[in-house]
Scaffold this motif. Sequence first.
Motif, mmCIF file in Angstrom:
data_model
loop_
_atom_site.group_PDB
_atom_site.id
_atom_site.type_symbol
_atom_site.label_atom_id
_atom_site.label_comp_id
_atom_site.label_asym_id
_atom_site.label_seq_id
_atom_site.Cartn_x
_atom_site.Cartn_y
_atom_site.Cartn_z
ATOM 1 N N GLY A 301 53.079 45.510 47.887
ATOM 2 C CA GLY A 301 51.873 46.294 47.267
ATOM 3 C C GLY A 301 51.066 44.921 47.780
ATOM 4 N N ARG A 302 50.282 44.087 47.478
ATOM 5 C CA ARG A 302 49.010 43.618 47.350
ATOM 6 C C ARG A 302 49.225 43.529 48.717
ATOM 7 N N ASN A 303 50.560 42.609 49.906
ATOM 8 C CA ASN A 303 49.625 42.200 50.770
ATOM 9 C C ASN A 303 49.568 43.817 52.014
ATOM 10 N N LYS A 304 49.445 44.872 51.576
ATOM 11 C CA LYS A 304 49.252 45.586 51.847
ATOM 12 C C LYS A 304 47.614 47.219 51.823
ATOM 13 N N THR A 305 47.652 46.535 50.667
ATOM 14 C CA THR A 305 46.591 46.892 50.304
ATOM 15 C C THR A 305 45.376 46.289 50.270
ATOM 16 N N TYR A 306 45.130 44.697 50.625
ATOM 17 C CA TYR A 306 44.598 43.571 50.204
ATOM 18 C C TYR A 306 44.573 43.614 52.682
ATOM 19 N N ALA A 307 45.446 44.038 52.826
ATOM 20 C CA ALA A 307 46.127 43.333 54.587
ATOM 21 C C ALA A 307 44.940 42.834 55.377
ATOM 22 N N TYR A 308 43.805 43.257 54.650
ATOM 23 C CA TYR A 308 42.913 42.788 56.002
ATOM 24 C C TYR A 308 42.288 41.092 55.538
ATOM 25 N N ASP A 309 42.849 40.829 54.482
ATOM 26 C CA ASP A 309 42.589 39.496 53.846
ATOM 27 C C ASP A 309 44.355 38.507 54.167
ATOM 28 N N TYR A 310 44.983 38.839 55.329
ATOM 29 C CA TYR A 310 46.057 38.174 54.954
ATOM 30 C C TYR A 310 46.499 38.070 57.066
ATOM 31 N N ASP A 311 44.949 38.175 57.533
ATOM 32 C CA ASP A 311 44.879 37.400 59.041
ATOM 33 C C ASP A 311 43.279 37.104 59.238
ATOM 34 N N GLU A 312 43.492 36.255 59.601
ATOM 35 C CA GLU A 312 42.352 35.548 60.049
ATOM 36 C C GLU A 312 41.547 36.279 60.610
ATOM 37 N N LYS A 313 41.507 36.949 61.901
ATOM 38 C CA LYS A 313 40.545 38.005 62.443
ATOM 39 C C LYS A 313 39.738 39.394 61.915
ATOM 40 N N THR A 314 40.490 39.706 61.163
ATOM 41 C CA THR A 314 39.921 40.528 59.946
ATOM 42 C C THR A 314 40.267 40.279 58.213
ATOM 43 N N THR A 315 40.074 38.999 57.939
ATOM 44 C CA THR A 315 39.282 38.254 57.032
ATOM 45 C C THR A 315 38.207 37.716 57.205
ATOM 46 N N ARG A 316 37.895 36.989 58.854
ATOM 47 C CA ARG A 316 36.139 37.258 58.949
ATOM 48 C C ARG A 316 35.391 38.375 58.685
ATOM 49 N N GLU A 317 35.899 39.547 59.775
ATOM 50 C CA GLU A 317 35.146 40.592 59.604
ATOM 51 C C GLU A 317 34.894 41.258 57.756
ATOM 52 N N HIS A 318 36.131 41.043 57.145
ATOM 53 C CA HIS A 318 35.631 41.285 55.459
ATOM 54 C C HIS A 318 34.292 40.507 54.502
ATOM 55 N N HIS A 319 34.837 39.154 55.334
ATOM 56 C CA HIS A 319 33.754 38.434 54.446
ATOM 57 C C HIS A 319 31.504 38.724 55.254
ATOM 58 N N ILE A 320 31.211 39.345 56.417
ATOM 59 C CA ILE A 320 30.276 39.825 56.486
ATOM 60 C C ILE A 320 30.064 40.424 56.190
ATOM 61 N N ARG A 321 31.097 41.607 55.891
ATOM 62 C CA ARG A 321 30.770 43.358 55.757
ATOM 63 C C ARG A 321 30.833 42.710 53.861
ATOM 64 N N TYR A 322 31.357 42.214 53.582
ATOM 65 C CA TYR A 322 31.095 42.032 52.188
ATOM 66 C C TYR A 322 29.772 41.341 51.487
ATOM 67 N N TYR A 323 29.263 40.385 52.255
ATOM 68 C CA TYR A 323 28.513 39.684 52.153
ATOM 69 C C TYR A 323 26.991 40.793 52.245
ATOM 70 N N GLN A 324 27.033 41.386 53.214
ATOM 71 C CA GLN A 324 26.233 42.725 53.751
ATOM 72 C C GLN A 324 25.675 43.776 53.001
ATOM 73 N N THR A 325 26.996 43.780 52.115
ATOM 74 C CA THR A 325 27.077 45.307 51.102
ATOM 75 C C THR A 325 26.237 44.486 49.880
ATOM 76 N N ILE A 326 26.478 43.243 49.730
ATOM 77 C CA ILE A 326 25.761 42.686 48.580
ATOM 78 C C ILE A 326 23.823 42.472 48.854
ATOM 79 N N THR A 327 23.945 41.907 50.072
ATOM 80 C CA THR A 327 22.511 42.251 50.532
ATOM 81 C C THR A 327 21.645 43.086 50.430
#
Length: 546
Positions: A301-327
Amino acid sequence: MSFVNLSLLIGFFICSLFLLVVTDVKRKIVLLIGALILSMMACKKPEKMPFTSERPNIIFLLSDDQRDNTFGAMGHPFVQTPHVDKLIQQGVRFSNTYIAEPVCSPSRASLFTGMHQRLHGVGFSSTFQLTEKQWSRTYPALLRDNGYYTGFIGKFGVEYYTFRGQASEKFDFYKGHDGWTKFFPKEHNGFSCEPYHDANHDIITPIMGETIGEFLDSAPQNEPFCLSVSFSVPHGSQTTSMYTGYDGWHDMKRPANENPKLQGHPIYNRLYRNINFSIPQDVETDPYRYIPKYILNQDKGRNKTYAYDYDEKTTREHHIRYYQTITGMDKVIGEVMQSLKQKALAENTVIIFASDHGLLMGEYGMGGKALLYDLASKIPCFIFDPRLPKTKKGENIDKLVSSLDIPATILHYAGIEPPEEMTGKSLVPLMYEENPEWREELFLESLFTLRDNPFCEGIRQGEWKYIRMFDGVVGYDESDVDFENTQPAFEQLFYLKDDPEEKENLIKDYENTTLLETLRQKVADYSENMNQQRADYLRTHNCAKR
């Protein structure tokens, strides 16, 4: 009882005896009653804080999945949060704050009740739900009973409670939701989105800002208020749903600003997309180097629920969106502060900020929460009190703080004695006193067992952190978390001064040492003591099964 209160009690008692001797009968009775009332106040009321107004307005801001050090004033290298930075610089930061339960539902139940999940019993994988009686001893209920106008906005988050559907009745003002809403809630139906369909804004965070304005307009001028705001960001339910118009949207496989509704937006279009920031080195590496597969199988379940953190490209996209929402959240907080100023409320409104837990975003080769790593269990926490002396503004306090201290702090500000089952301590003495007595160690736990997560218990003592894990049980009861005669399935020991990233497990190196044996025993003692507290709690609170 404090020395001051005890002195008052003795003084009033002596005065009352004197009055019996020297006054006529009617005056004796009136003055004696007054003395008794003042004596009771001396016994019950917490010690006064070193400022004039004892009942300020209180706004408690809670973010979702936000880990520590993710504001500019906390040292983040690129996130833009000027409004929160100003509050931190003029307030007090608590830089060693741990969440009591590093996963959504039990964390929020703990923030309301001031108790560990082991005590209140409410969580995703437990068998209990929060009752009306338990709610009556939460900080919002106690403030409401003591003259505060109370409000709640956003993600209620407890999920399991006997009065589900009636949470609005527990506050004077309520606009919230159960479950997980979406970034554009007006585009979706369902109980988590429909409360926001009548909003003027389209994005969830500005909608909450809009609702905060409605609360401030509704608050009576002749009584203090307490508003709890539970933002939905930067949780994955928000970052993933910024753009849902393609297959695989949950994994964030395409840039969010391909969504026409975000093009040209000052935050969600290009912000952070041209920064050459580094993502965790562990992304796409073997997670079992850190926690063995027999303890935590990522495929359950973990690598399905958070699939975007198990791939380099989608992890980068996650980081961008993560900090955008904090701003985006920071912008709304700035608007709230401006509104308080316009309404002449700024000088008597305390702002408390925390998150419901942190998050792994590719570190250790995994994503998600529910573990006792600092990235998942440490949270950003600060208090902005406009009445702070100049010498205290901008102070960073590195004492060990628990999220359970927050409800105790809120009640302290309101001049209300916390219930005995609240195990936290008010943070006010840390803010105002020079050398207050404070804890030197902090017990940690996580009882979330879905997705093959283990039961986790631990302790932070000085620069050391010790963690022990046991096989998890879904739908656990009290017997399942009684580890008195059970050997841990896995242990971790970290020396944070040399290894702040918690990568070097020193268990084998410290086997048969006094240090390790002491930490093991301390965790066992905390665990057994809490189990006993739970047994006592069950005898007096009629806890309800789900």
